[in-house]
Scaffold this active site. Structure first.
Site, mmCIF file in Angstrom:
data_model
loop_
_atom_site.group_PDB
_atom_site.id
_atom_site.type_symbol
_atom_site.label_atom_id
_atom_site.label_comp_id
_atom_site.label_asym_id
_atom_site.label_seq_id
_atom_site.Cartn_x
_atom_site.Cartn_y
_atom_site.Cartn_z
ATOM 1 N N ASP A 11 37.436 34.129 44.803
ATOM 2 C CA ASP A 11 38.061 35.329 44.278
ATOM 3 C C ASP A 11 37.851 36.393 45.358
ATOM 4 O O ASP A 11 36.970 36.263 46.206
ATOM 5 C CB ASP A 11 37.393 35.727 42.963
ATOM 6 C CG ASP A 11 37.954 37.015 42.391
ATOM 7 O OD1 ASP A 11 39.184 37.174 42.366
ATOM 8 O OD2 ASP A 11 37.157 37.875 41.978
ATOM 9 N N ASP A 13 38.031 40.460 45.047
ATOM 10 C CA ASP A 13 37.270 41.647 44.654
ATOM 11 C C ASP A 13 36.020 41.249 43.874
ATOM 12 O O ASP A 13 36.108 40.596 42.839
ATOM 13 C CB ASP A 13 38.143 42.584 43.821
ATOM 14 C CG ASP A 13 39.391 43.026 44.585
ATOM 15 O OD1 ASP A 13 39.269 43.335 45.779
ATOM 16 O OD2 ASP A 13 40.479 43.049 43.981
ATOM 17 N N ASP A 19 33.986 45.527 44.715
ATOM 18 C CA ASP A 19 35.104 45.813 43.806
ATOM 19 C C ASP A 19 35.114 47.299 43.469
ATOM 20 O O ASP A 19 34.419 47.755 42.572
ATOM 21 C CB ASP A 19 34.974 44.968 42.536
ATOM 22 C CG ASP A 19 36.215 45.036 41.661
ATOM 23 O OD1 ASP A 19 37.112 45.864 41.952
ATOM 24 O OD2 ASP A 19 36.293 44.266 40.695
ATOM 25 N N HIS A 20 35.924 48.036 44.224
ATOM 26 C CA HIS A 20 36.082 49.472 43.979
ATOM 27 C C HIS A 20 37.297 49.747 43.098
ATOM 28 O O HIS A 20 37.771 50.873 43.050
ATOM 29 C CB HIS A 20 36.252 50.235 45.307
ATOM 30 C CG HIS A 20 35.054 50.225 46.186
ATOM 31 N ND1 HIS A 20 33.830 50.697 45.795
ATOM 32 C CD2 HIS A 20 34.898 49.819 47.478
ATOM 33 C CE1 HIS A 20 32.968 50.587 46.795
ATOM 34 N NE2 HIS A 20 33.588 50.038 47.813
ATOM 35 N N THR A 53 43.406 35.495 43.991
ATOM 36 C CA THR A 53 43.062 36.808 43.464
ATOM 37 C C THR A 53 44.121 37.370 42.525
ATOM 38 O O THR A 53 45.308 37.380 42.857
ATOM 39 C CB THR A 53 42.784 37.788 44.639
ATOM 40 O OG1 THR A 53 42.498 39.081 44.136
ATOM 41 C CG2 THR A 53 43.938 37.850 45.628
ATOM 42 N N HIS A 94 51.089 39.805 38.344
ATOM 43 C CA HIS A 94 51.505 39.982 36.943
ATOM 44 C C HIS A 94 50.391 40.493 36.041
ATOM 45 O O HIS A 94 49.215 40.338 36.340
ATOM 46 C CB HIS A 94 52.014 38.646 36.381
ATOM 47 C CG HIS A 94 53.028 37.997 37.244
ATOM 48 N ND1 HIS A 94 52.833 36.773 37.845
ATOM 49 C CD2 HIS A 94 54.248 38.415 37.646
ATOM 50 C CE1 HIS A 94 53.899 36.454 38.561
ATOM 51 N NE2 HIS A 94 54.771 37.437 38.457
ATOM 52 N N ARG A 110 48.126 33.903 36.778
ATOM 53 C CA ARG A 110 47.054 34.859 36.534
ATOM 54 C C ARG A 110 45.834 34.131 35.951
ATOM 55 O O ARG A 110 45.919 33.506 34.905
ATOM 56 C CB ARG A 110 47.522 35.962 35.576
ATOM 57 C CG ARG A 110 46.465 37.009 35.314
ATOM 58 C CD ARG A 110 46.996 38.173 34.470
ATOM 59 N NE ARG A 110 45.926 39.069 34.100
ATOM 60 C CZ ARG A 110 45.373 39.970 34.910
ATOM 61 N NH1 ARG A 110 45.826 40.107 36.131
ATOM 62 N NH2 ARG A 110 44.376 40.728 34.500
ATOM 63 N N LYS A 111 44.697 34.232 36.661
ATOM 64 C CA LYS A 111 43.481 33.622 36.120
ATOM 65 C C LYS A 111 43.158 34.295 34.791
ATOM 66 O O LYS A 111 43.319 35.492 34.684
ATOM 67 C CB LYS A 111 42.321 33.796 37.120
ATOM 68 C CG LYS A 111 42.527 33.049 38.424
ATOM 69 C CD LYS A 111 41.417 33.328 39.433
ATOM 70 C CE LYS A 111 41.514 34.747 39.967
ATOM 71 N NZ LYS A 111 40.482 35.115 40.930
ATOM 72 N N LYS A 137 34.015 36.688 37.538
ATOM 73 C CA LYS A 137 34.470 36.916 36.168
ATOM 74 C C LYS A 137 34.601 35.572 35.446
ATOM 75 O O LYS A 137 34.831 34.536 36.087
ATOM 76 C CB LYS A 137 35.830 37.621 36.164
ATOM 77 C CG LYS A 137 35.772 39.045 36.680
ATOM 78 C CD LYS A 137 37.111 39.750 36.554
ATOM 79 C CE LYS A 137 37.007 41.201 36.962
ATOM 80 N NZ LYS A 137 36.529 41.405 38.332
#
Length: 183
Positions: A11, A13, A19-20, A53, A94, A110-111, A137
């Site tokens: 992944d 971010d 991850d901002h 990602t 998406h 999309r995961k 995540k």
């Protein structure tokens, strides 16, 4: 003997960079400590590296696909300076609810759906049983399971996860830096 390759799916971010939230500018992209060294070890162990990602910021209109592509090219060049080849960056623009009309959809990329992983598996002739997903995540872990990957590793990257979420992963680490020791 199989000619299939083994892959590390990363992944972006929270795994490669801090991850901002909706990072899309080079000046906002901050590599997480130890990322290049970890990836050098993956390559030394015979893995190809693929980035997968979710990028709903595109779908939400925060930035466009050209900006994402420019940042991805720059990121891959930074890896190349450290003798690491990123085979490809797959992304999903998406979102099922919060997106502009052209990006508002349920999709298989999309995961936690495995679409980006299965696309890479086909494109690079990847042996799923020897391959690993590293994410920050639960959706990353679920995508790995749906794609049939051999291992799914959760990196905390400063986050706290419930025991339920942690139990879904094969391993939980502080950051990508610890992952090579698990392979």
């Amino acid at each position: 003997m199989s000619n299939k390759q083994k892959a590390i799916f990363l992944d972006r971010d929270g795994v490669i960079n801090v991850d901002h939230a909706y990072v899309h500018k080079i000046e906002d992209f901050e590599f997480i400590d130890g990322v290049f060294e970890a990836c050098q070890q993956f390559v030394a162990k015979g893995y190809i590296i693929v980035v997968v990602t979710n990028q709903s910021g595109i779908g939400r209109g925060y930035y466009n696909e050209q900006q994402f592509s420019q940042l991805s090219d720059w990121m891959c060049e930074e890896f190349a300076k450290h003798r690491v080849n990123i085979s490809k960056v797959y992304y999903c623009p998406h979102h099922p609810h919060k997106a502009l009309p052209q990006f508002k959809q349920e999709c298989d990329c999309r995961k936690p759906s495995p679409g980006m992983l299965t696309q890479a598996i086909e494109e690079f002739d990847i042996d799923v049983t020897q391959s690993v997903m590293v994410g920050d995540k639960l959706s990353d872990i679920e995508a790995a399971r749906a794609a049939g990957l051999g291992k799914a590793i959760l990196v905390e990257s400063g986050q706290a996860f419930s025991d339920t979420v942690k139990s879904q992963a094969d391993h939980v680490c502080a950051s990508l830096k610890q992952v090579p020791n698990l392979l």
